[in-house]
Design a protein around this motif. Sequence first.
Motif, PDB file in Angstrom:
ATOM      1  N   LYS A 106     -11.120   4.942  -1.888  1.00 44.33           N
ATOM      2  CA  LYS A 106      -9.977   4.116  -1.502  1.00 44.33           C
ATOM      3  C   LYS A 106      -9.752   4.128   0.007  1.00 44.33           C
ATOM      4  N   ALA A 107     -10.207   5.208   0.656  1.00 41.69           N
ATOM      5  CA  ALA A 107     -10.077   5.314   2.110  1.00 41.69           C
ATOM      6  C   ALA A 107     -11.249   4.668   2.844  1.00 41.69           C
ATOM      7  N   GLY A 108     -12.182   4.072   2.092  1.00 39.32           N
ATOM      8  CA  GLY A 108     -13.320   3.408   2.701  1.00 39.32           C
ATOM      9  C   GLY A 108     -14.470   4.330   3.044  1.00 39.32           C
ATOM     10  N   LEU A 109     -14.475   5.540   2.471  1.00 41.73           N
ATOM     11  CA  LEU A 109     -15.533   6.515   2.723  1.00 41.73           C
ATOM     12  C   LEU A 109     -16.441   6.629   1.507  1.00 41.73           C
ATOM     13  N   PRO A 110     -17.641   7.208   1.663  1.00 40.84           N
ATOM     14  CA  PRO A 110     -18.534   7.389   0.506  1.00 40.84           C
ATOM     15  C   PRO A 110     -17.898   8.258  -0.570  1.00 40.84           C
ATOM     16  N   ALA A 111     -18.295   8.036  -1.794  1.00 44.65           N
ATOM     17  CA  ALA A 111     -17.705   8.757  -2.929  1.00 44.65           C
ATOM     18  C   ALA A 111     -17.928  10.261  -2.847  1.00 44.65           C
ATOM     19  N   ASP A 112     -19.015  10.679  -2.185  1.00 42.87           N
ATOM     20  CA  ASP A 112     -19.323  12.113  -2.119  1.00 42.87           C
ATOM     21  C   ASP A 112     -18.754  12.787  -0.867  1.00 42.87           C
ATOM     22  N   SER A 113     -17.721  12.203  -0.277  1.00 39.67           N
ATOM     23  CA  SER A 113     -17.204  12.713   0.996  1.00 39.67           C
ATOM     24  C   SER A 113     -16.436  14.019   0.877  1.00 39.67           C
TER      25      SER A 113
ATOM     26  N   THR B 228      -8.673   6.359   8.642  1.00 46.42           N
ATOM     27  CA  THR B 228      -8.827   6.031   7.220  1.00 46.42           C
ATOM     28  C   THR B 228      -7.500   5.972   6.463  1.00 46.42           C
ATOM     29  N   LYS B 229      -6.480   6.701   6.945  1.00 43.78           N
ATOM     30  CA  LYS B 229      -5.177   6.783   6.255  1.00 43.78           C
ATOM     31  C   LYS B 229      -5.341   7.241   4.800  1.00 43.78           C
ATOM     32  N   GLY B 230      -6.342   8.073   4.556  1.00 49.88           N
ATOM     33  CA  GLY B 230      -6.691   8.450   3.193  1.00 49.88           C
ATOM     34  C   GLY B 230      -5.705   9.405   2.546  1.00 49.88           C
ATOM     35  N   GLY B 231      -5.578   9.291   1.231  1.00 51.32           N
ATOM     36  CA  GLY B 231      -4.723  10.188   0.472  1.00 51.32           C
ATOM     37  C   GLY B 231      -5.185  11.626   0.521  1.00 51.32           C
ATOM     38  N   TYR B 232      -6.460  11.853   0.862  1.00 55.05           N
ATOM     39  CA  TYR B 232      -6.992  13.209   0.971  1.00 55.05           C
ATOM     40  C   TYR B 232      -6.423  13.940   2.186  1.00 55.05           C
TER      41      TYR B 232
ATOM     42  N   ASP C 251       0.831  -1.198   0.000  1.00 52.64           N
ATOM     43  CA  ASP C 251       0.000   0.000   0.000  1.00 52.64           C
ATOM     44  C   ASP C 251       0.867   1.249   0.000  1.00 52.64           C
ATOM     45  N   ALA C 252       0.256   2.370  -0.359  1.00 50.92           N
ATOM     46  CA  ALA C 252       0.988   3.624  -0.519  1.00 50.92           C
ATOM     47  C   ALA C 252       1.543   4.147   0.798  1.00 50.92           C
ATOM     48  N   SER C 253       0.737   4.130   1.857  1.00 53.24           N
ATOM     49  CA  SER C 253       1.207   4.682   3.126  1.00 53.24           C
ATOM     50  C   SER C 253       2.351   3.857   3.695  1.00 53.24           C
TER      51      SER C 253
END
Length: 339
Positions: free
Chosen positions: A229-236, A179-183, A66-68
């Motif tokens: 990709k972070a497991g959240l809804p697409a409209d987050s 979430t460790k999200g890229g955002y 994974d990226a992180s």
Amino acid sequence: MAQLSICMPSNRPWTTSREAIESALVYAEKTGARLIVSDNSRDPEKRSALQNRSPSLLYHYSPSEDASGNWMEALSLADTPFLLPMGDDDQIHFNEGNTPVDLSLLSDDIAGVRPHTQIWTAENGVCQTETYTIDAPSPAERLQEFSRKVMGNNSMFYSIYRTSVFPRLFRFFTQMHPTKGGYCDWSLTFALITAGRMIHDPSLIYRYGLGIWATGEGIAAASSNLYLKAGLPADSEKYAALLRFLDVHVFTLRPSLQLSAEERGNVLLINGRLAMAEFLQSVRTNAADYDEVLVYLAELIEQERDIDSIFHLALLMADCIKPGLKDGYIRFFQAAATA
């Protein structure tokens, strides 16, 4: 002794990462820096091209998928006082005729050095140049300064930072963030700026490729993908300011961020005024786009003045984004006490 490690986690194959890696290696050889490539592309051509290539290059065949995780592989190999995170679709160059900043002489109140950043697209070439610094003496004022100066993208993230600051923050993020999200790169940049001022080095050109982020349609698609990709809804994306409020609040509580009690309290307040105020404005303007419970919680926050109470109400909002997210943020908050 080398002062700078260029840390590049690389997942692209050799054909599409070669220009980035070659540019960084030329810069490293010219300036005495070291390039660290943590490669999880599984591309044999790339491995063959980079192994034992140069004394200025440390090639690492990364086991992380994974990226992180690959980011941490690259950062953990840096043993110099400063490091520069770099994407494998960007480029760096030495700007002839300019004297480099001597990193060994920087005062302790300086957390990092921003390059001469060129915002670049394949269609139009360099479309924007960024050289702004973050000069305010207090961490809370630096958050406000960054908010005023930022030019629509987070190129500041790709700057030189003290190795005592950047990996520790990123490790806490990759180990404990829900979430460790890229955002989250925006939240990380706000957290880094609280650690010290950012000056400018005109001798270092960082070409930041916008890629898919160059058009409105591309931005919408890429943003949606980051949250998915972070497991959240697409409209987050509509929750971006709320999530940034939660993240920066927790990052600020880390004892490793060496602030006085007054400085820490001021950062928490300014983060609320910047991020939470932005989110509340969005809820007021677009109430129909949000869950009824979240709208009610927003009304409670509007009446609240205590930042800790606002944070706890914001935690309840997290479950309106995704059930269970609140518990993840509580664990993140608790872990900050020893980070």
